[in-house]
Design a protein around this motif. Structure first.
Motif, short mmCIF file in Angstrom:
data_model
loop_
_atom_site.label_atom_id
_atom_site.label_comp_id
_atom_site.label_asym_id
_atom_site.label_seq_id
_atom_site.Cartn_x
_atom_site.Cartn_y
_atom_site.Cartn_z
N SER A 113 4.86 -19.06 13.11
CA SER A 113 4.69 -18.39 11.82
C SER A 113 5.57 -17.14 11.75
CB SER A 113 3.23 -18.02 11.59
OG SER A 113 2.81 -17.03 12.48
N CYS A 114 5.95 -16.79 10.54
CA CYS A 114 6.78 -15.60 10.29
C CYS A 114 5.99 -14.64 9.43
CB CYS A 114 8.05 -15.98 9.53
SG CYS A 114 9.19 -16.98 10.46
N ARG A 115 6.11 -13.37 9.74
CA ARG A 115 5.39 -12.35 8.98
C ARG A 115 6.34 -11.33 8.40
NH1 ARG A 115 0.05 -11.22 12.67
NH2 ARG A 115 -0.98 -13.15 12.04
N LEU A 116 6.03 -10.95 7.17
CA LEU A 116 6.73 -9.85 6.52
C LEU A 116 5.85 -8.62 6.71
CD1 LEU A 116 9.11 -8.95 4.72
CD2 LEU A 116 7.68 -9.49 2.75
N THR A 117 6.38 -7.62 7.42
CA THR A 117 5.59 -6.44 7.78
C THR A 117 6.31 -5.17 7.34
OG1 THR A 117 6.61 -6.09 9.94
CG2 THR A 117 4.76 -7.62 9.85
N GLU A 118 5.58 -4.10 7.37
CA GLU A 118 6.20 -2.79 7.17
C GLU A 118 7.03 -2.45 8.40
OE1 GLU A 118 6.18 -0.84 4.50
OE2 GLU A 118 4.95 -2.29 3.41
N GLU A 119 8.09 -1.68 8.22
CA GLU A 119 8.96 -1.28 9.32
C GLU A 119 8.16 -0.58 10.41
OE1 GLU A 119 12.63 -0.89 11.30
OE2 GLU A 119 12.18 -2.00 9.48
N TRP A 174 0.84 -6.46 8.09
CA TRP A 174 1.67 -7.47 7.43
C TRP A 174 1.15 -7.79 6.05
CZ3 TRP A 174 -0.66 -12.41 6.98
CH2 TRP A 174 -1.80 -12.61 7.76
N SER A 175 2.08 -8.16 5.19
CA SER A 175 1.72 -8.47 3.81
C SER A 175 1.91 -9.96 3.49
CB SER A 175 2.55 -7.62 2.84
OG SER A 175 3.92 -7.81 3.08
N LEU A 176 2.58 -10.68 4.38
CA LEU A 176 2.85 -12.09 4.12
C LEU A 176 2.98 -12.82 5.44
CD1 LEU A 176 5.24 -13.41 1.50
CD2 LEU A 176 5.50 -14.18 3.84
N ASP A 177 2.39 -14.01 5.51
CA ASP A 177 2.49 -14.84 6.70
C ASP A 177 2.88 -16.25 6.26
OD1 ASP A 177 1.87 -15.20 9.67
OD2 ASP A 177 0.68 -16.80 8.77
N ALA A 178 4.04 -16.72 6.71
CA ALA A 178 4.53 -18.06 6.37
C ALA A 178 4.43 -18.96 7.59
CB ALA A 178 5.98 -17.98 5.91
N ASP A 179 3.79 -20.11 7.44
CA ASP A 179 3.62 -21.04 8.54
C ASP A 179 4.03 -22.44 8.07
OD1 ASP A 179 2.87 -22.63 10.67
OD2 ASP A 179 0.96 -21.60 10.98
N ALA A 180 5.22 -22.87 8.49
CA ALA A 180 5.73 -24.17 8.06
C ALA A 180 4.92 -25.32 8.63
CB ALA A 180 7.20 -24.32 8.45
N GLU A 205 1.37 -23.41 4.74
CA GLU A 205 0.62 -22.36 4.06
C GLU A 205 1.35 -21.03 4.12
OE1 GLU A 205 -3.19 -22.12 5.90
OE2 GLU A 205 -3.84 -24.05 5.09
N MET A 206 1.13 -20.26 3.06
CA MET A 206 1.60 -18.89 3.03
C MET A 206 0.42 -18.03 2.58
SD MET A 206 4.82 -17.01 1.21
CE MET A 206 5.96 -17.85 2.28
N GLN A 207 0.14 -17.00 3.38
CA GLN A 207 -0.92 -16.07 3.03
C GLN A 207 -0.27 -14.76 2.59
OE1 GLN A 207 -3.82 -15.63 6.14
NE2 GLN A 207 -3.62 -17.76 6.74
N ILE A 208 -0.74 -14.23 1.48
CA ILE A 208 -0.21 -12.98 0.96
C ILE A 208 -1.35 -11.95 0.93
CG2 ILE A 208 0.87 -11.84 -1.00
CD1 ILE A 208 2.00 -14.62 -1.77
N PHE A 209 -1.05 -10.78 1.49
CA PHE A 209 -2.02 -9.70 1.52
C PHE A 209 -1.36 -8.45 1.00
CE2 PHE A 209 -3.25 -12.67 4.81
CZ PHE A 209 -4.62 -12.77 4.64
#
Length: 133
Positions: A102-108, A114-120, A124-128
């Motif tokens: 899974s890949c996460r979009l996080t603050e530096e 994290w605000s987003l988690d993508a799991d191919a 699913e993609m979870q957005i927070f």
């Protein structure tokens, strides 16, 4: 992306060059030779600063080679908005797909915020929406 290996890095480096224009910079100067393995980049990184850059949705994303245990792309979450969201979505799922992680979009500098988690694997993609740390 956390808990990565040298093998994950090699997959990402090789595949990115096929899908996105990947440019390597050594001490700020563009490197014209193709380096598709973390071991080759690590040898260069011991003596020089090495950075990779790709462009997604018109935004330059930098990749630093700090550790083999984490693949980090510098994407400012504030630059992801409705107009360019599909390209970032595709990028995150693409990286997740080729690594099976899974890949996460996080603050530096805050990987736990994290605000987003993508799991191919699950599709699913979870957005927070998280407050800044």
């Amino acid at each position: 992306m956390l808990n990565t290996s040298e093998h994950d890095w090699d997959i990402v480096l090789a595949d990115l060059q096929c899908r996105y224009p990947l440019r390597l910079f050594i001490d700020g100067e563009i490197w014209t030779k193709v380096l598709t393995s973390l071991s080759a980049i690590s040898i260069m990184h011991e003596r020089n600063g090495v950075t990779a850059k790709i462009v997604v949705a018109g935004k330059t994303i930098k990749c630093h080679f700090f550790t083999k245990d984490q693949i980090e792309f510098d994407i400012d979450p504030r630059e992801v908005h409705a107009e360019n969201w599909p390209q970032f979505y595709d990028f995150l799922f693409y990286i997740s797909h080729i690594t099976h992680k899974s890949c996460r979009l996080t603050e530096e500098n805050f990987p736990d915020h994290w605000s987003l988690d993508a799991d191919a694997a699950t599709g699913e993609m979870q957005i927070f929406q998280m407050d800044a740390p």
